[in-house]
Design an enzyme around this catalytic site. Sequence first.
Site, mmCIF file in Angstrom:
data_model
loop_
_atom_site.group_PDB
_atom_site.id
_atom_site.type_symbol
_atom_site.label_atom_id
_atom_site.label_comp_id
_atom_site.label_asym_id
_atom_site.label_seq_id
_atom_site.Cartn_x
_atom_site.Cartn_y
_atom_site.Cartn_z
ATOM 1 N N CYS B 95 87.096 30.380 6.641
ATOM 2 C CA CYS B 95 86.963 28.923 6.527
ATOM 3 C C CYS B 95 85.767 28.398 7.309
ATOM 4 O O CYS B 95 85.441 27.216 7.229
ATOM 5 C CB CYS B 95 88.233 28.236 7.007
ATOM 6 S SG CYS B 95 89.714 29.039 6.412
ATOM 7 N N HIS B 344 89.761 20.900 1.479
ATOM 8 C CA HIS B 344 89.138 22.026 2.187
ATOM 9 C C HIS B 344 88.623 23.075 1.207
ATOM 10 O O HIS B 344 89.297 24.048 0.921
ATOM 11 C CB HIS B 344 90.191 22.611 3.143
ATOM 12 C CG HIS B 344 89.723 23.727 4.012
ATOM 13 N ND1 HIS B 344 88.410 23.921 4.380
ATOM 14 C CD2 HIS B 344 90.420 24.729 4.619
ATOM 15 C CE1 HIS B 344 88.328 24.988 5.157
ATOM 16 N NE2 HIS B 344 89.527 25.508 5.310
#
Lengths: 139, 395
Positions: B95, B344
Amino acid sequence: MPFKYFGKTNFTPYTKVDKFADYLHKGKLMGTKCKKCGEIYFPPRADCLKCMDDSFEWIEFSGKGTLNSFTTIHAAPKGFDDIAPYTIGIVDLKEGGRLLAWIGDIPKDEIKNDMSVKVIPRIFEEIPEIKLYYTIEKP
Amino acid sequence: MEANTYNKWVKQVKIGIVGIGHGKFGNRSDATVQELAFEPFKQAIEDAKNLGREDIDSLVVGSVPEYHMQRSLPGVVAEYVGMNPKSVWLTEAACASGSAAIRTAYMSIKSGMHDIVAVIGVQKMRELSTEEILALMGRVGDVQWESIFGTTFPGYYALYANRHMHEFGTTKEQMALVAVKNHYYGSMNPYAFFQKEVTKERVIDSEDVASPVSVFDCCANADGAACVILTNEKLAKKFNDTPIWLEGMGSASAQMSLLRRPNLVEIPSAVEAAKQAYEQAKVKPSDIQVADVHDCFTIAEIMAYENLGFCEKGKGGRFIEEKQSYIGGKTPVNVDGGLKAKGHPVGATGVSMTTEIVKQLRGEAGKRQVNGAEIGLTHNVGGIGQYTFVQILRR
């Protein structure tokens, strides 16, 4: 007992610490100890993190420890939806190291951080193929 | 260059951001990955002045490959945005891939190898089937010792949350307040996936995902892309009247497995990366006027306040309760909506954070502007804390 039998779904059938599954099948929870510097590991490691020596021996863990943290998983990944929701916990083991596993027969309202627990080796009865695991129980 | 001159140059040359672009985040079933990448790339070139695509020396793509049907993503992105035959490569750190890509771009300019580098963070999270997503979701942790018990991303953050609540008295209500704040600011961000406010009750009453983490404590998977263009200080003014300087570049790692971490109440890689960034930029946590932090779950933002030194360890819950992370508080955090409201798209997230701080420091953040902000920070965490990148930016 190949390592592929460790876990409801196993992702790592080949490892230098594959005897772990053998011991677990015999009811023993084993960690590793570096032959050179004596550092103890759970989860087991073939290669010492501290001194980088690559010789190790197996040592038996009592399974005793305290419950560091826990959660009940409702949204399960593939291979675990049939048992959801399930509660997992992290145990700080008495001999050092930590372990993650399902919490077994402890009633939900009795699960508390820092409670004394014991890790018990298990075999899935309901799955035809042998599958080894362990659960967190009251001592 | 002579060795001494070269060493001095590497040490002293400042690297600045001269162009930014940000695509719409959300369900982008209208576009391929490379089409998503094109949107912010075009914007970033137009955002810079006197900059043509041909001036860019190389392109770094930040992305997590396993979500895409297309293998070797930088190849197709470079072709589609028209960067051939320039140098192009992928940077991956889960991420935190976006910030990792900015770091490699920074390094390549610092070293003198390239002068102008574009970074595109891009991700499509919705190409795979639910079946494949559920399988991927089951392999986020250490697959040898943890995933065999059905651990998940929310599950790991729930383990942090449970312990944080136990040690510091953090509450589910305080966690919910993070979601309330981020959706409040997200409602003012046209690029956000969710542009609606939520109430504390709605968050608390939402379904359990992994107790104590509920649906509204989690950010949502999204598709999207963002872009920044970096150059050295000799060229920066040519392309932008207000270059925003990357003054602190912290980067650190922590154990993959929570079983090998010192404790479960902080992310050690974040603490270390923050320390490096503050030292390099010669600023203190209290100097930060606006920050974008990695709120993949509400507890993650609470830990970020502590790990970045915005408040003392264990006081993160209190920090949001006292509204210290709102505009007007001690340190405004995620006033673009954070991952929580923006969604995200993993490879795009870090780059999105940097574009937001650049906007804030230029004074171009509109309704969510922190007045007079001159020093800002980004905090991008990969996985469950295996990697953290902290940038300190200055006007």
